[in-house]
Design a protein around this motif. Structure first.
Motif, mmCIF file in Angstrom:
data_model
loop_
_atom_site.group_PDB
_atom_site.id
_atom_site.type_symbol
_atom_site.label_atom_id
_atom_site.label_comp_id
_atom_site.label_asym_id
_atom_site.label_seq_id
_atom_site.Cartn_x
_atom_site.Cartn_y
_atom_site.Cartn_z
ATOM 1 N N ILE A 283 0.839 -1.201 0.000
ATOM 2 C CA ILE A 283 0.000 0.000 0.000
ATOM 3 C C ILE A 283 0.870 1.244 0.000
ATOM 4 C CG2 ILE A 283 -1.558 1.387 1.428
ATOM 5 C CD1 ILE A 283 -2.935 -1.239 2.227
ATOM 6 N N ASP A 284 1.920 1.229 0.805
ATOM 7 C CA ASP A 284 2.831 2.382 0.857
ATOM 8 C C ASP A 284 3.482 2.620 -0.507
ATOM 9 O OD1 ASP A 284 4.350 4.419 2.461
ATOM 10 O OD2 ASP A 284 6.037 3.185 1.814
ATOM 11 N N ALA A 285 3.886 1.537 -1.173
ATOM 12 C CA ALA A 285 4.509 1.670 -2.491
ATOM 13 C C ALA A 285 3.527 2.252 -3.502
ATOM 14 C CB ALA A 285 5.018 0.310 -2.971
ATOM 15 N N MET A 286 2.276 1.784 -3.467
ATOM 16 C CA MET A 286 1.270 2.300 -4.389
ATOM 17 C C MET A 286 0.934 3.755 -4.086
ATOM 18 S SD MET A 286 -1.397 -0.848 -5.168
ATOM 19 C CE MET A 286 -1.317 -1.805 -3.657
ATOM 20 N N ARG A 287 0.857 4.085 -2.809
ATOM 21 C CA ARG A 287 0.557 5.465 -2.426
ATOM 22 C C ARG A 287 1.645 6.418 -2.910
ATOM 23 N NH1 ARG A 287 -0.991 4.808 2.838
ATOM 24 N NH2 ARG A 287 1.185 4.806 3.482
ATOM 25 N N LYS A 288 2.888 5.991 -2.841
ATOM 26 C CA LYS A 288 3.996 6.817 -3.335
ATOM 27 C C LYS A 288 3.913 6.994 -4.849
ATOM 28 C CE LYS A 288 7.220 5.805 0.421
ATOM 29 N NZ LYS A 288 8.425 5.053 0.846
ATOM 30 N N LEU A 289 3.495 5.963 -5.557
ATOM 31 C CA LEU A 289 3.334 6.084 -7.018
ATOM 32 C C LEU A 289 2.199 7.047 -7.358
ATOM 33 C CD1 LEU A 289 3.798 2.355 -8.136
ATOM 34 C CD2 LEU A 289 5.385 4.257 -8.505
ATOM 35 N N VAL A 290 1.124 7.011 -6.563
ATOM 36 C CA VAL A 290 0.019 7.952 -6.776
ATOM 37 C C VAL A 290 0.485 9.379 -6.522
ATOM 38 C CG1 VAL A 290 -2.226 8.721 -5.900
ATOM 39 C CG2 VAL A 290 -1.813 6.290 -6.304
ATOM 40 N N ASP A 291 1.207 9.582 -5.445
ATOM 41 C CA ASP A 291 1.712 10.917 -5.134
ATOM 42 C C ASP A 291 2.592 11.447 -6.275
ATOM 43 O OD1 ASP A 291 2.210 13.059 -2.884
ATOM 44 O OD2 ASP A 291 4.195 12.565 -3.664
ATOM 45 N N ALA A 292 3.480 10.601 -6.765
ATOM 46 C CA ALA A 292 4.367 11.018 -7.860
ATOM 47 C C ALA A 292 3.569 11.318 -9.123
ATOM 48 C CB ALA A 292 5.403 9.930 -8.133
ATOM 49 N N ALA A 293 2.547 10.500 -9.386
ATOM 50 C CA ALA A 293 1.727 10.715 -10.587
ATOM 51 C C ALA A 293 0.960 12.031 -10.502
ATOM 52 C CB ALA A 293 0.767 9.546 -10.776
ATOM 53 N N MET A 294 0.418 12.317 -9.328
ATOM 54 C CA MET A 294 -0.321 13.569 -9.167
ATOM 55 C C MET A 294 0.607 14.769 -9.328
ATOM 56 S SD MET A 294 -3.417 12.564 -8.848
ATOM 57 C CE MET A 294 -4.169 14.154 -8.477
ATOM 58 N N ARG A 295 1.807 14.671 -8.819
ATOM 59 C CA ARG A 295 2.776 15.760 -8.971
ATOM 60 C C ARG A 295 3.178 15.931 -10.440
ATOM 61 N NH1 ARG A 295 4.169 17.549 -4.069
ATOM 62 N NH2 ARG A 295 3.735 16.150 -2.328
ATOM 63 N N ALA A 296 3.127 14.839 -11.194
ATOM 64 C CA ALA A 296 3.496 14.900 -12.609
ATOM 65 C C ALA A 296 2.382 15.475 -13.476
ATOM 66 C CB ALA A 296 3.878 13.515 -13.110
ATOM 67 N N GLY A 297 1.120 15.400 -12.993
ATOM 68 C CA GLY A 297 0.029 15.954 -13.784
ATOM 69 C C GLY A 297 -1.196 15.067 -13.937
ATOM 70 N N ALA A 298 -1.230 13.920 -13.262
ATOM 71 C CA ALA A 298 -2.439 13.097 -13.286
ATOM 72 C C ALA A 298 -3.582 13.855 -12.625
ATOM 73 C CB ALA A 298 -2.197 11.777 -12.560
#
Length: 233
Positions: free
Chosen positions: A169-184
């Motif tokens: 879950i932590d790994a997925m949450r970090k990927l979501v955070d990075a994606a949102m910062r990128a423009g998702a």
């Protein structure tokens, strides 16, 4: 001096997207902007198109697509622009082309094969890398992209038949955070599909926590569309 437009669309039935009744008029365009709307009968355009009463409207938004790969492989986007669609929303149903920081399983896990049955397009280790590919070779449509929860599970978990562990879950949450910062623009789920059926509500909540900071969207694909559809609702 008579006003000249780059493009002058004459005799249109204009539906402007505001909810107002359609009205007859002309549309004058300069560069990539509408300069004037109204009776432009006394003005001229470098290129003129007579619509003879046909409708002119803002481009349509296709809010539920799986065009993630299609924008890269078929950037002319003929199936969409031929119908007046100028913006697509991708990454729906928990399925997005990125992020995929490790090799995609062979064969490609359904429903990820909706985007690419061979897996060669799941080549972007981060969502930022995927968005950069879209920007570097723009498709004919605009786009806004969601991160797929099923894609996140495939990218981080070895056993998709179980709820994600705290570390996953932590790994997925970090990927979501990075994606949102990128423009998702948000996260989508496909909880009716086999790779995500085992995900409890708590898993979704924890993975989606970064959405709050970015005012992101959560787009659900319900857990059941059949006998338990009312329970799902």
């Amino acid at each position: 001096m008579q006003e000249i437009f780059d493009l002058l669309i004459r005799n249109a039935s204009i539906v402007d997207g505001t909810g107002a009744p359609r009205f007859a008029g002309d549309i004058g365009i300069r560069g990539d902007r509408i300069a004037r709307i109204g009776d432009l009968s006394k003005l001229r355009g470098a290129l003129e198109i007579d619509l003879a009463g046909r409708i002119a409207a803002p481009g349509f938004i296709d809010a539920h697509t799986h065009d993630d790969r299609f924008m890269l492989s078929n950037p002319d986007m003929t199936p969409k622009v031929s119908q007046g669609v100028t913006t697509v929303i991708g990454g729906n149903c928990g399925v997005s082309l990125a992020p995929m920081p490790r090799p995609i399983p062979d064969p490609v896990t359904p429903p990820l094969n909706l985007l690419d049955g061979e897996g060669e397009w799941f080549r972007f280790p981060s969502f930022a890398a995927y968005l950069e590919a879209l920007r570097s070779a723009p498709a004919a449509t605009n786009c806004a992209m969601l991160v797929g929860h099923t894609t996140l599970r495939v990218a981080t978990m070895d056993d998709l038949t179980q709820p994600a562990t705290a570390a996953e879950i932590d790994a997925m949450r970090k990927l979501v955070d990075a994606a949102m910062r990128a423009g998702a623009i948000g996260v989508s789920t496909g909880l009716f599909y086999e790779p995500a059926i085992a995900a409890p509500t708590e898993e979704i909540i924890e993975i989606c926590r970064p959405l709050k900071e970015f005012n992101g969207l959560y787009c659900t694909h319900m857990r059941d569309e059949a006998d338990r559809v009312i329970d799902s609702l």
